[in-house]
Design an enzyme around this catalytic site. Structure first.
Site, PDB file in Angstrom:
ATOM      1  N   CYS A 203     -85.682  37.313  57.226  1.00 29.10           N
ATOM      2  CA  CYS A 203     -84.436  36.545  57.379  1.00 29.10           C
ATOM      3  C   CYS A 203     -83.182  37.379  57.140  1.00 29.10           C
ATOM      4  O   CYS A 203     -82.142  37.143  57.767  1.00 29.10           O
ATOM      5  CB  CYS A 203     -84.482  35.319  56.477  1.00 29.10           C
ATOM      6  SG  CYS A 203     -85.716  34.133  57.051  1.00 29.10           S
TER       7      CYS A 203
ATOM      8  N   ASP B  59     -81.712  32.868  51.354  1.00 29.04           N
ATOM      9  CA  ASP B  59     -83.010  32.236  51.051  1.00 29.04           C
ATOM     10  C   ASP B  59     -83.607  32.590  49.680  1.00 29.04           C
ATOM     11  O   ASP B  59     -84.827  32.834  49.581  1.00 29.04           O
ATOM     12  CB  ASP B  59     -84.034  32.572  52.151  1.00 29.04           C
ATOM     13  CG  ASP B  59     -83.604  32.082  53.524  1.00 29.04           C
ATOM     14  OD1 ASP B  59     -82.530  31.473  53.633  1.00 29.04           O
ATOM     15  OD2 ASP B  59     -84.354  32.333  54.492  1.00 29.04           O
TER      16      ASP B  59
ATOM     17  N   GLU C 178     -83.943  28.454  54.007  1.00 32.27           N
ATOM     18  CA  GLU C 178     -84.794  28.139  55.152  1.00 32.27           C
ATOM     19  C   GLU C 178     -85.301  26.727  54.903  1.00 32.27           C
ATOM     20  O   GLU C 178     -86.110  26.502  53.991  1.00 32.27           O
ATOM     21  CB  GLU C 178     -85.935  29.154  55.272  1.00 32.27           C
ATOM     22  CG  GLU C 178     -86.710  28.997  56.577  1.00 32.27           C
ATOM     23  CD  GLU C 178     -87.661  30.163  56.865  1.00 32.27           C
ATOM     24  OE1 GLU C 178     -87.510  31.249  56.256  1.00 32.27           O
ATOM     25  OE2 GLU C 178     -88.566  29.978  57.697  1.00 32.27           O
TER      26      GLU C 178
ATOM     27  N   LYS D 131     -80.984  26.409  57.258  1.00 33.20           N
ATOM     28  CA  LYS D 131     -81.218  27.003  58.581  1.00 33.20           C
ATOM     29  C   LYS D 131     -82.685  26.800  58.988  1.00 33.20           C
ATOM     30  O   LYS D 131     -83.592  27.036  58.188  1.00 33.20           O
ATOM     31  CB  LYS D 131     -80.861  28.495  58.566  1.00 33.20           C
ATOM     32  CG  LYS D 131     -81.654  29.337  57.575  1.00 33.20           C
ATOM     33  CD  LYS D 131     -81.142  30.769  57.610  1.00 33.20           C
ATOM     34  CE  LYS D 131     -81.959  31.702  56.757  1.00 33.20           C
ATOM     35  NZ  LYS D 131     -83.383  31.780  57.055  1.00 33.20           N
TER      36      LYS D 131
HETATM   37  C1  C5J Z   1     -87.498  34.600  54.888  1.00 32.27           C
HETATM   38  C2  C5J Z   1     -89.735  34.341  55.698  1.00 32.27           C
HETATM   39  N1  C5J Z   1     -86.551  33.969  54.207  1.00 32.27           N
HETATM   40  N2  C5J Z   1     -90.123  35.550  55.325  1.00 32.27           N
HETATM   41  N3  C5J Z   1     -88.528  33.840  55.357  1.00 32.27           N
HETATM   42  O1  C5J Z   1     -87.455  35.798  55.091  1.00 32.27           O
HETATM   43  O2  C5J Z   1     -90.494  33.643  56.341  1.00 32.27           O
END
Ligand code: C5J
Length: 226
Positions: free
Chosen positions: A162, A24, A72, A129
């Protein structure tokens, strides 16, 4: 065999059976004006790791390892976005709303894209995802099985959400995982510290951690033996 001076003890892997998973590294989490900033976070903390993630990508590319990037990202019709995820809390903007870089965390929008210097190269795998964990509702498990992967290296953001969720999913699926300490970051430094400790506690209960330099030195040492 590559042997990394890791914590809590040496981490060993064969590059041909190992994938680097970069989680991400998206503009909306990392760039000023994006979703992360609208949530009140200091995105400079995350932007600071971009050069190290790039260095890690280059090291793993040189070792001909499988490279996987995740984002994400939800479908434009939000059919893969549970109301519980969209409606949680009281943010200024929610997933699917129009933000400064297009609709937030929607596939194909500019803000959902990966930051330029960590962008996937042709032939690298990109996985969108809908969850925090990269195994949930994606083809990641099948892709790793087809590649014969047994070991996973992890980087990206955010460490305790994530990245850690995916490492725990990987652990339960039987993978040995190494988190690159300076190629992952959180908006909350104390959460990053705690995550590192949780991962390597009790003899690597979730996995190992090492720096990008420690990994690069191990890859170099292995290359010299060939
Ligand atoms: C990720 C989040 N990528 N913190 N998303 O960690 O919402």
């Amino acid at each position: 065999m590559v042997i990394v001076k890791a914590r809590p003890y040496d981490y060993q892997f064969s590059p041909e059976k190992t994938a680097l998973i970069v989680i991400d590294m998206q503009r909306d989490f990392i760039e000023p004006g994006g979703f992360g900033e609208t949530l009140g976070n200091n995105v400079k903390l995350l932007a600071a790791i971009v050069p190290t993630v790039k260095r890690l990508l280059d090291a793993c590319r040189s070792a001909a390892m499988t490279i996987i990037h995740t984002r994400e990202a939800h479908r434009p019709d939000l059919s893969d976005l549970p109301p519980a995820k969209r409606n949680r809390g009281n943010p200024k903007l929610r997933i699917g709303d129009e933000g400064a870089m297009g609709r937030i965390l929607i596939a194909g929008e500019p803000g959902t894209d990966i930051v330029r210097s960590c962008a996937p190269l042709p032939g690298e795998i990109v996985i969108d995802k809908p969850g925090k964990g990269a195994f949930y509702a994606t083809a990641l498990g099948d892709i790793l099985r087809l590649r014969g992967a047994t070991h996973l290296l992890f980087a990206g953001v955010t460490t305790e959400v994530c990245v850690q969720t995916t490492m725990r999913e990987a652990n339960d699926r039987g993978y040995d995982s190494l988190l690159i300490e300076d190629a992952t970051e959180s908006y909350f430094p104390e959460f990053k510290r705690a995550t590192m400790e949780m991962i390597r506690a009790q003899g690597a209960v979730v996995g190992w951690t090492a720096t990008c330099d420690q990994l690069a030195a191990a890859l170099h040492a292995e290359a010299r033996t060939r």
